[in-house]
Design an enzyme around this catalytic site. Sequence first.
Site: not given
Lengths: 341, 341, 341, 341
Positions: A126-127, A221, A273-274, A162, A103
Amino acid sequence: MRVGVLTGGGDCPGLNAVIRAVVRKGIKDYGYEFVGFRDGWRGPLEGDTMPLDRAAVSGILPRGGTILGSSRTNPIKIEGGVERIKDNLAGLGLDALVAIGGEDTLGVARQLSDADVHVVGVPKTIDNDLNATDYTFGFDTAVNIATEAIDRLHTTAESHHRALIVEVMGRHAGWIALHSGMAAGANVILIPERPFDIDEVVAHVESRFKTRYAPIIVVAEGAHPKAGQMELATGERDAFGHVRLGGIGQRLAEEIESRTGKEARSVVLGHVQRGGTPSAFDRVLATRLGVHAIDAVHDKDFGKMVALQGTDIVRVELSAATDKLKTVPVERYQEAEVFFG
Amino acid sequence: MRVGVLTGGGDCPGLNAVIRAVVRKGIKDYGYEFVGFRDGWRGPLEGDTMPLDRAAVSGILPRGGTILGSSRTNPIKIEGGVERIKDNLAGLGLDALVAIGGEDTLGVARQLSDADVHVVGVPKTIDNDLNATDYTFGFDTAVNIATEAIDRLHTTAESHHRALIVEVMGRHAGWIALHSGMAAGANVILIPERPFDIDEVVAHVESRFKTRYAPIIVVAEGAHPKAGQMELATGERDAFGHVRLGGIGQRLAEEIESRTGKEARSVVLGHVQRGGTPSAFDRVLATRLGVHAIDAVHDKDFGKMVALQGTDIVRVELSAATDKLKTVPVERYQEAEVFFG
Amino acid sequence: MRVGVLTGGGDCPGLNAVIRAVVRKGIKDYGYEFVGFRDGWRGPLEGDTMPLDRAAVSGILPRGGTILGSSRTNPIKIEGGVERIKDNLAGLGLDALVAIGGEDTLGVARQLSDADVHVVGVPKTIDNDLNATDYTFGFDTAVNIATEAIDRLHTTAESHHRALIVEVMGRHAGWIALHSGMAAGANVILIPERPFDIDEVVAHVESRFKTRYAPIIVVAEGAHPKAGQMELATGERDAFGHVRLGGIGQRLAEEIESRTGKEARSVVLGHVQRGGTPSAFDRVLATRLGVHAIDAVHDKDFGKMVALQGTDIVRVELSAATDKLKTVPVERYQEAEVFFG
Amino acid sequence: MRVGVLTGGGDCPGLNAVIRAVVRKGIKDYGYEFVGFRDGWRGPLEGDTMPLDRAAVSGILPRGGTILGSSRTNPIKIEGGVERIKDNLAGLGLDALVAIGGEDTLGVARQLSDADVHVVGVPKTIDNDLNATDYTFGFDTAVNIATEAIDRLHTTAESHHRALIVEVMGRHAGWIALHSGMAAGANVILIPERPFDIDEVVAHVESRFKTRYAPIIVVAEGAHPKAGQMELATGERDAFGHVRLGGIGQRLAEEIESRTGKEARSVVLGHVQRGGTPSAFDRVLATRLGVHAIDAVHDKDFGKMVALQGTDIVRVELSAATDKLKTVPVERYQEAEVFFG
């Protein structure tokens, strides 16, 4: 024709694949010359360049990151920034610029385009939250990495009774959480688009604890509870603006432990992740975007951004990138919700 | 409502994800009961069933293959086959059937639908050559596996100055070859849609041998040379109809060795491409198709197939699956061609 | 003969492979019957069992975690615990017990053995810090996962000129940090065995920032600075004893940022390291240990633990497991040190 | 001191890691200069060199193959070959040579050592059949790749009630077959060390077909039936000596089909097994071998080979590499046999 190339913003698997495609197609089919700008908009701003010929792009297709480097430098916010860029482009004899970024980067590209710079944009985030394109490269890789991590956590959750909370990327949009959560069979998926009800989350966790499978929660996140529900970290930030402590994953783990009396652990996947080699999907998408970007340059179709729609690469206005964020629609979240609990 | 589920044809990563989604959504949102049919159409033909409740689909999301088993049994070709299926469905008290499979399986589904059986289809083919859907699940996984294999072969090719030919799946359509070849940076990609010129292929190989990188050729199993160009294996076949010896990859290796005097080796990836855990993309796609298939059942929208268009799951006529093959269009091949040599 | 099997302590890839090998070999070669105890020592303490026949162990070889469940229950610390276990074993008609676990689990096994319970131990610790065995299963898997993550972080570090700190498991021993750091080409590796000098670490980081490659630091969770050098987190702990905030990785990132003025980020790999399918090395090791454990039972060679020495599986005293921790020797650390900076 | 480095024989994941370790340690700790020889013994024979400084080895740790190239050139078999090598080494001012390779390469190294050339050897063979070292690098990577492929084939075998035969590398020793077969839960493992009884193999296959799991057979390329049992391919070979058609895997598939009447398919993993990024185990092993090799040079301990024994890197005579082949001992095969059927 001489063409400059730059990559801006956070790194993303597939950037090198775009650069390689732009350069190889440009040289082979159009006989262009290329100049690489270092570190996003800092490059054209300061005239910092590197050679970008066939040798420079050889072997980079499977490599993550960007050989050009990246930064968040914004020339619009710098006094005389646009003029300096125009001067530097002219000084280097460049006829056009391919700007690969998200962006912010494409927002700058658009303003430069309005100032008569010949720019073609390639969308990157990435999002996956850029409008006007079905998918952005890097997203599929991130989802695969997150999914593999959650697959692994399942066995730990089951063996230890757990709860495990996996925090994935996504500040404003929950695409990575939605896809990795669906792919890995999460019991709850929490996304920024939809403030969660902590009582419902705990109810899912409780019901899951009654089976032999322990609960897995995937949380973006940027997800957050309904107003007034759960005290969030005060958001202590470091000099670079990153939240240091007490992200949402950790807070959820604490809340679940205190409410259920069962163990809960959070894992923050973070930058893993990236990075690294892109998935095949992202390599193909990035390569196709690069091919079509240089075609747009060749057609002198400036001020445009290339985008994926269905299985086609199309050209849209650069403004489409910055119009509005592409968030997860309610129907997509409901598809996943049926698997909760 | 009681619903039968079956999987037909070759196995494909994501089948279990579809089954799980159909069953979980059907139970949770609609209160349906499910019956699993074993081994494709053999199941309803012979009334061979297995339980298909929540326990049966627990933990199957990441697993390749199909818990229902599969076969190529075609009830249309069996005297009285359609009637026996209708009788068995009635006998089991089934109101609808979800059929997951490729061209053959959905072709049968369509004929049963014409005979007033309540069927909803879910498209499946590793080769991605089914019309009316942008992608089929399993394809992305196959492309990832092929890409990783080709990535590995690059280092061997470079260290030994040796040509490597990788034969991937694709009898009638070159999608896997195109995508894995683009993703892994192949120097030549050969697909069934476009008979190749062996002289051009050899020229690419020769030019590549002049660099320090050895050539990698990706070839779909159904690719073939231009008429009269290269003697192909006589196609010796075993009792099950498989070509035993001298597939196209091996023939190319022989031809390149004899023409260039350089070593050439072929690797046939074979069934490894269709086994194992699905990629995240395929798990999400398969899950969404399953969710929408049971929604179609709930809407009594029978005779339909669910399909991916852009990012949406839509419903199309079952006939769309068998209308015609989705082959690689010439423009897509040209995008890749710029990287040849 | 009837044999009980249990798994104790933290989960670890390979536990299921051991269970499967014990059971299959025991049934096939010796005609034994097996009983599974649930959740470590809680099982025999409370008489909580599950069937453990060929069907129960079918397909579990590649699965992480443990089908038996695990816990940290310690019967020694429970009034009358040892007697209750002996009673339960007798009540179930069990002649021997195979206990798979780490220092704690095998410590209990030893005390039971001293109390005339027929026990054979199988060593397990992801941290690889058990004495008397060259490697423990699970360790290789953890190192592979950490290495792949660090591989991915390299590209992010390079694209953004940013230091990355990766915190891996290892409270008392730095094996995972040493191996993953060496494997992934870390610029600094910090281990518990060797308090680090923060000035040296910063010097390495600074020198690295002068190249085009950004620094990667791998730090074991138990690593710490030399006395008085760097203020560590106060170690706020939750009800389950886990440090919540400010682990060593995060502290290092803060320190490096404040000293160098460059960005630094930490990634905590956490439980992802101990979940999921075991590596081939761990599957083979675990399977061999299981085979040899049941051979020891057959030989009535109780009070022993099976262990890897070179390429052989040998039997050592159970006490060898708890004698002392196997830490990284100084020579091994020096081998890695040559790559620092 | 000036040191030459070469890599000979088939490529193997970890070669670059050895080169990097030799060079980095040599420069940093001893101040050496390095010269790279291209394509195995062809390099010193023809004086074909390349620069080998820190920049040359930067980033090569995770890359498969060898930056130096490789070949099977044998200077011993060339008239005056040894003298030419000695002259070229002298002409380049080289004091020592590090030779990384298998039986052939190290055999040459030994003869050069006998002719007073200062050589240190590093053992390399994907097949793990070199004596005097517990493991060779590359082997673990190959086993992981084969294991992952067999994991994938399991789902296909199960879904289709079809036998699958996986042919892996191993001409003279069955290590890859043994380890990958054990790791992936094969139902039969066939190795060169032990001629198989085709009737037993078929019996295992038949018994397995009675369960819902279809049989998986792992066969080393060098495995063969007992004398007179099964007609093997005549071994048609191409100009480069490779068997073109009818390898053992394919022959087994044919035999099983004709005897059982069930489908059987063979997959030949081929070169995929030896390419691509090394596993963490192999990177650590290769790095340690490189570090110790240059230490041996520094100690002027020539005529030696570095080797792994337990967890230690030791020095043994170069002759140990060529003494005899390390084959699978009968006890190791018996450990696996308990899982057959």
